[in-house]
Scaffold this active site. Structure first.
Site, mmCIF file in Angstrom:
data_model
loop_
_atom_site.group_PDB
_atom_site.id
_atom_site.type_symbol
_atom_site.label_atom_id
_atom_site.label_comp_id
_atom_site.label_asym_id
_atom_site.label_seq_id
_atom_site.Cartn_x
_atom_site.Cartn_y
_atom_site.Cartn_z
ATOM 1 N N ASP A 48 -33.501 1.450 57.354
ATOM 2 C CA ASP A 48 -32.615 0.407 57.871
ATOM 3 C C ASP A 48 -32.638 0.413 59.394
ATOM 4 O OD1 ASP A 48 -31.389 -1.257 56.027
ATOM 5 O OD2 ASP A 48 -29.818 0.176 55.537
ATOM 6 N N GLU B 189 -30.693 -7.036 58.284
ATOM 7 C CA GLU B 189 -29.703 -7.891 57.641
ATOM 8 C C GLU B 189 -29.653 -9.247 58.340
ATOM 9 O OE1 GLU B 189 -25.903 -6.023 57.533
ATOM 10 O OE2 GLU B 189 -26.620 -4.229 56.491
ATOM 11 N N GLU C 146 -27.280 -8.574 48.073
ATOM 12 C CA GLU C 146 -26.136 -7.704 47.811
ATOM 13 C C GLU C 146 -24.880 -8.501 47.493
ATOM 14 O OE1 GLU C 146 -23.629 -3.942 49.731
ATOM 15 O OE2 GLU C 146 -25.435 -4.674 50.728
ATOM 16 N N LYS D 232 -35.820 -2.489 57.375
ATOM 17 C CA LYS D 232 -34.980 -3.509 56.739
ATOM 18 C C LYS D 232 -33.974 -4.040 57.738
ATOM 19 C CE LYS D 232 -31.768 -2.507 53.555
ATOM 20 N NZ LYS D 232 -30.521 -3.071 54.170
ATOM 21 N N ASP E 175 -28.505 2.518 56.387
ATOM 22 C CA ASP E 175 -27.505 2.802 57.407
ATOM 23 C C ASP E 175 -26.165 3.165 56.772
ATOM 24 O OD1 ASP E 175 -26.804 0.303 56.503
ATOM 25 O OD2 ASP E 175 -26.836 -0.680 58.461
ATOM 26 N N SER E 176 -26.124 3.121 55.434
ATOM 27 C CA SER E 176 -24.974 3.663 54.705
ATOM 28 C C SER E 176 -24.835 5.160 54.950
ATOM 29 C CB SER E 176 -25.115 3.400 53.205
ATOM 30 O OG SER E 176 -26.392 3.789 52.729
#
Length: 271
Positions: free
Chosen positions: A90, A122, A189, A120, A51-52
């Site tokens: 993501d 978070e 991270e 993925k 999602d970056s």
């Protein structure tokens, strides 16, 4: 130094075997077919459509604005490029936090419409019910702990996480929960290297670090950062393996000159 490129597709089972064998796992982000093709051909083990992309592709200051449909659009191109690598997408902010049912529905949509291999998410214990339901539905899930960019407003920035004992203990606890739930891998991270090493030893699934030292089972970087395309972004954990920004600007400068002085296209380049 030559790199051995496997011909068969990477799988979650092969990743676990790599950890068991002590073989490091290389992962990079990618957001388009052309670059993903080159990265895959070079022999990367995993490709993350992060999602970056909200920052790198769309120019936003945060990852939060990108949507499920935008992630699916980007992931399709990467999936078409990947002949070897396992492709992870993501799940963007808002796609799994509302409810377990919503999370599973969005994960299924992402897999069905993009063709990726896994998703993925978070977070730790807070999102464990959603992760369990996804895995029960047959969806491979990668966890993500430590600095979780979707929580940047809650954290108040992108600083080092788990420096204090209480947060470090929670992170280790969360990692064990994700592992027990069946996550095939966990990203750590921007946490202390000693803590990342401890987590890596404590879980059975592969641990991928970014700013988490070299004792993890593998590493991930944003491709555009690693290639030196993103200017002005140089956190401590980032190594520029190339300086492509300068090369791109130089090439564009030569192109502009060629157009301006009519040397391009030449007679040989004309029909």
């Amino acid at each position: 130094m030559s790199v051995h490129v496997q011909n068969s597709r990477m799988t979650t089972a092969k990743l676990r075997q790599m950890k068991a064998n002590g073989e490091k796992i290389a992962m990079l982000t990618s957001y388009d077919f052309t670059l993903a093709s080159l990265v895959d051909e070079a022999g990367i083990d995993m490709l993350l459509v992060g999602d970056s992309a909200s920052n790198v592709v769309c120019g936003n200051n945060y990852t939060l604005p990108i949507t499920v449909d935008e992630m699916i659009f980007l992931t399709r191109g990467v999936v078409r490029a990947a002949q070897h690598a396992l492709v992870v997408c993501d799940m963007p902010f808002g796609s799994y936090q509302v409810s377990e049912e919503d999370a599973v529905r969005n994960a299924i949509k992402i897999l069905k419409e993009s063709g990726c291999d896994a998703v993925k998410l978070e977070g730790g214990e807070e999102i464990l019910p959603a992760i369990r339901h996804m895995i029960q539905a047959g969806i491979p899930v990668m966890g993500h702990l430590g600095l979780t960019p979707q929580s940047v407003n809650q954290f108040g920035g992108y600083g080092l996480r788990a420096k204090e004992e209480a947060e470090a203990e929670k992170l280790l606890h969360d990692a064990k929960l994700l592992d027990e739930a069946g996550c095939f891998s966990i990203v750590l991270e921007k946490i202390p290297a000693a803590l990342a090493a401890k987590v890596t030893q404590a879980v059975s699934c592969p641990v991928i670090g970014i700013g988490a030292g070299n004792q993890c089972d593998g590493q991930v970087l944003v491709l555009h950062d690693m290639l030196g395309l993103n200017q002005g972004f140089k956190p401590k954990f980032l190594r520029h393996f190339a300086h492509m920004a300068d090369e791109v600007k130089s090439a564009v400068g030569e192109y502009i000159s060629g157009v301006k002085d009519s040397s391009f296209p030449s007679a040989e380049e004309s029909y």
